[in-house]
Scaffold this motif. Structure first.
Motif, short mmCIF file in Angstrom:
data_model
loop_
_atom_site.label_atom_id
_atom_site.label_comp_id
_atom_site.label_asym_id
_atom_site.label_seq_id
_atom_site.Cartn_x
_atom_site.Cartn_y
_atom_site.Cartn_z
N LEU A 11 0.83 -1.21 0.00
CA LEU A 11 0.00 0.00 0.00
C LEU A 11 0.86 1.26 0.00
O LEU A 11 0.56 2.23 -0.70
N ILE A 12 1.92 1.24 0.78
CA ILE A 12 2.82 2.40 0.84
C ILE A 12 3.45 2.65 -0.53
O ILE A 12 3.48 3.79 -1.00
N LEU A 13 3.91 1.60 -1.17
CA LEU A 13 4.53 1.74 -2.49
C LEU A 13 3.53 2.29 -3.51
O LEU A 13 3.87 3.16 -4.32
N LEU A 14 2.30 1.79 -3.47
CA LEU A 14 1.27 2.30 -4.38
C LEU A 14 0.97 3.77 -4.10
O LEU A 14 0.85 4.58 -5.02
N ALA A 15 0.85 4.11 -2.82
CA ALA A 15 0.56 5.50 -2.44
C ALA A 15 1.68 6.42 -2.91
O ALA A 15 1.43 7.53 -3.38
N ASP A 19 -1.18 6.50 -6.15
CA ASP A 19 -2.46 5.80 -6.03
C ASP A 19 -3.25 6.39 -4.85
O ASP A 19 -2.94 6.16 -3.69
N LYS A 20 -4.29 7.16 -5.18
CA LYS A 20 -5.08 7.84 -4.14
C LYS A 20 -5.87 6.86 -3.28
O LYS A 20 -6.08 7.10 -2.09
N GLU A 21 -6.32 5.77 -3.87
CA GLU A 21 -7.06 4.77 -3.10
C GLU A 21 -6.16 4.12 -2.04
O GLU A 21 -6.58 3.91 -0.91
N ALA A 22 -4.93 3.83 -2.41
CA ALA A 22 -3.98 3.24 -1.46
C ALA A 22 -3.68 4.24 -0.34
O ALA A 22 -3.63 3.85 0.84
N LEU A 23 -3.50 5.50 -0.69
CA LEU A 23 -3.23 6.53 0.31
C LEU A 23 -4.41 6.66 1.27
O LEU A 23 -4.24 6.74 2.48
N PHE A 24 -5.62 6.65 0.73
CA PHE A 24 -6.82 6.75 1.55
C PHE A 24 -6.96 5.53 2.46
O PHE A 24 -7.30 5.65 3.63
N THR A 25 -6.65 4.35 1.94
CA THR A 25 -6.70 3.13 2.74
C THR A 25 -5.71 3.20 3.91
O THR A 25 -6.04 2.84 5.03
N LEU A 26 -4.51 3.70 3.64
CA LEU A 26 -3.53 3.87 4.71
C LEU A 26 -4.02 4.87 5.75
O LEU A 26 -3.90 4.65 6.95
N LYS A 59 2.17 13.41 4.40
CA LYS A 59 3.50 13.78 3.92
C LYS A 59 4.52 12.67 4.18
O LYS A 59 5.37 12.36 3.34
N LEU A 60 4.42 12.07 5.35
CA LEU A 60 5.39 11.04 5.73
C LEU A 60 5.25 9.77 4.90
O LEU A 60 6.24 9.07 4.67
N ILE A 61 4.06 9.48 4.45
CA ILE A 61 3.88 8.31 3.57
C ILE A 61 4.78 8.47 2.34
O ILE A 61 5.43 7.53 1.90
N HIS A 62 4.82 9.66 1.80
CA HIS A 62 5.61 9.91 0.59
C HIS A 62 7.12 9.92 0.87
O HIS A 62 7.91 9.61 -0.02
N LYS A 63 7.51 10.22 2.10
CA LYS A 63 8.93 10.26 2.45
C LYS A 63 9.43 8.91 2.97
O LYS A 63 10.64 8.69 3.06
#
Length: 68
Positions: A11-15, A19-26, A59-63
């Protein structure tokens, strides 16, 4: 009984790839923790805190770096 660990790496890699759905799921996965951390002593402060924590989380998901 131990709780089974959830593998969030896919999920992190997709986000991280947009991938907005993966980010929202996280976000949903950690939303209750964000709310708990920002529990109110004064209601307006907790809402501000919750919003700031949510933004930092996104922000941290992307970092976040995943070791090979």
């Amino acid at each position: 009984m131990k709780k089974k660990k959830e593998n969030l790496v896919p999920l992190i890699l997709l986000a991280q790839k947009g991938d907005k759905e993966a980010l929202f799921t996280l976000f949903l996965r950690f939303e209750s923790m964000i709310e708990a951390i920002s529990e109110p002593r004064r209601e307006h402060i907790s809402e501000d805190c919750q919003q700031e924590l949510a933004l930092e989380f996104l922000k941290l998901i992307h970092k976040f770096k995943i070791a090979p």
